[in-house]
Design an enzyme around this catalytic site. Structure first.
Site, PDB file in Angstrom:
ATOM      1  N   PRO A   1       0.809  -1.086  -0.035  1.00 50.49           N
ATOM      2  CA  PRO A   1       0.013  -0.093   0.070  1.00 50.49           C
ATOM      3  C   PRO A   1       0.885   1.504   0.019  1.00 50.49           C
ATOM      4  CG  PRO A   1      -0.276  -1.216   2.009  1.00 50.49           C
ATOM      5  CD  PRO A   1       0.608  -1.914   1.251  1.00 50.49           C
TER       6      PRO A   1
ATOM      7  N   GLU B   1       3.367  -7.294   7.900  1.00 51.13           N
ATOM      8  CA  GLU B   1       3.738  -5.763   7.915  1.00 51.13           C
ATOM      9  C   GLU B   1       4.648  -5.651   6.579  1.00 51.13           C
ATOM     10  OE1 GLU B   1       2.401  -3.220   9.779  1.00 51.13           O
ATOM     11  OE2 GLU B   1       1.139  -5.099  10.534  1.00 51.13           O
TER      12      GLU B   1
ATOM     13  N   ARG C   1      -4.295  -8.720 -20.228  1.00 50.79           N
ATOM     14  CA  ARG C   1      -5.236  -8.661 -21.123  1.00 50.79           C
ATOM     15  C   ARG C   1      -4.904  -7.464 -22.358  1.00 50.79           C
ATOM     16  NH1 ARG C   1      -8.053  -3.785 -20.566  1.00 50.79           N
ATOM     17  NH2 ARG C   1     -10.096  -4.433 -21.541  1.00 50.79           N
TER      18      ARG C   1
ATOM     19  N   ASP D   1     -10.973   1.105 -23.845  1.00 51.34           N
ATOM     20  CA  ASP D   1     -11.285   1.071 -22.427  1.00 51.34           C
ATOM     21  C   ASP D   1     -10.994   2.523 -21.698  1.00 51.34           C
ATOM     22  OD1 ASP D   1     -10.647  -1.363 -22.282  1.00 51.34           O
ATOM     23  OD2 ASP D   1      -8.616  -1.593 -21.921  1.00 51.34           O
TER      24      ASP D   1
END
Ligand code: ADE
Length: 244
Positions: free
Chosen positions: A86, A113, A155, A170
């Site tokens: 993150p 962590e 993809r 897209d």
């Protein structure tokens, strides 16, 4: 393209046998190899983590086991290494495009962590290493983030999608509709439970259809993604856009 994934939960990657990515693997477009990190431990408990230096909650993944695993998996090779976290740089369509141009990616999935930072320092001097976040929320580990990235990158590989246009249309794809999200789509029947397909889509007038699609994309961008709408370059907007 070759993809190596190292994780303590190889079972997470079962979905890569299915659908577009599964077919790409069968055809040999994608060579996916999933590795169990614990195979490189040497103790009976197959320990991969330890308490953090400096204190604090949770556990940190040990550098030695990661080092042995990565050395074995890459040998003398030089894949681009992706570490989902993150705290990484954002994963975007642009980064997906860039990764789709690489011959070999290595994903190192942290749990707890995270991975001892010296692992990224060590391989950062030998490989291109990117710490990457798929969004501003915290998952229990990197596995789901890697599934997201593999699908987004996979993809884009030539021959993986049936229709090349599905990639160029897209949301976020480069081109005239760049930085706009896609508008609504419809199929048959023309009326369903009293809801009608917008007449312009049945008109066969390509210019009007293109105009309508752009208007709808712009409306949706303003409504759902004010951040993207605010960042639009006014020079890319035409007279019709500005009326919306
Ligand atoms: N691991 C935990 N949360 C994550 C996130 N948001 N992106 C990438 N890897 C993660």
């Amino acid at each position: 393209m070759r993809l190596d994934i190292i994780s303590i939960f190889p079972e997470y990657f079962a979905p890569l046998d299915v659908s577009l990515i599964g077919k790409a693997r069968e055809r040999g477009t994608l060579d996916v190899r999933v590795h169990q990190l614990r195979d490189w431990t040497h103790d009976v408990h197959k320990t991969v983590d330890d308490t953090p230096y400096g204190g604090g909650p949770g556990m940190v993944m040990k550098p030695e086991v990661w080092g042995e695993a990565i050395d074995d998996v890459i040998g003398e090779g030089k894949p681009r290494m992706i570490v989902p976290t993150p705290s990484g740089r954002p994963f975007t369509q642009e980064l997906a495009q860039e990764l789709a141009g690489e011959p070999w990616l290595l994903f190192a999935c942290g749990r707890y962590e995270g991975i001892d930072s010296r692992v990224m320092a060590e391989y950062g001097s030998r490989l291109q290493v990117d710490e990457v976040s798929i969004g501003d929320y915290v998952l229990a580990g990197g596995e789901v983030a890697v599934l997201v990235m593999v699908e987004a990158v996979g993809r884009l590989l030539p021959g993986v999608l049936g229709n090349v246009n599905s990639v160029t249309d897209d949301s976020f794809a480069p081109g005239s509709m760049q930085n706009l999200v896609e508008g609504p789509v419809y199929t048959k029947p023309p009326v369903w439970r009293g809801h009608e397909v917008p007449g312009v889509l049945l008109s066969g007038h390509h210019g009007n259809v293109a105009r309508w699609r752009r208007d709808e994309a712009l409306r949706r961008t303003v409504r759902n993604r004010p951040d993207l709408a605010a960042a639009l370059d006014p020079a890319t907007l035409d007279k019709h856009d500005r009326k919306l």
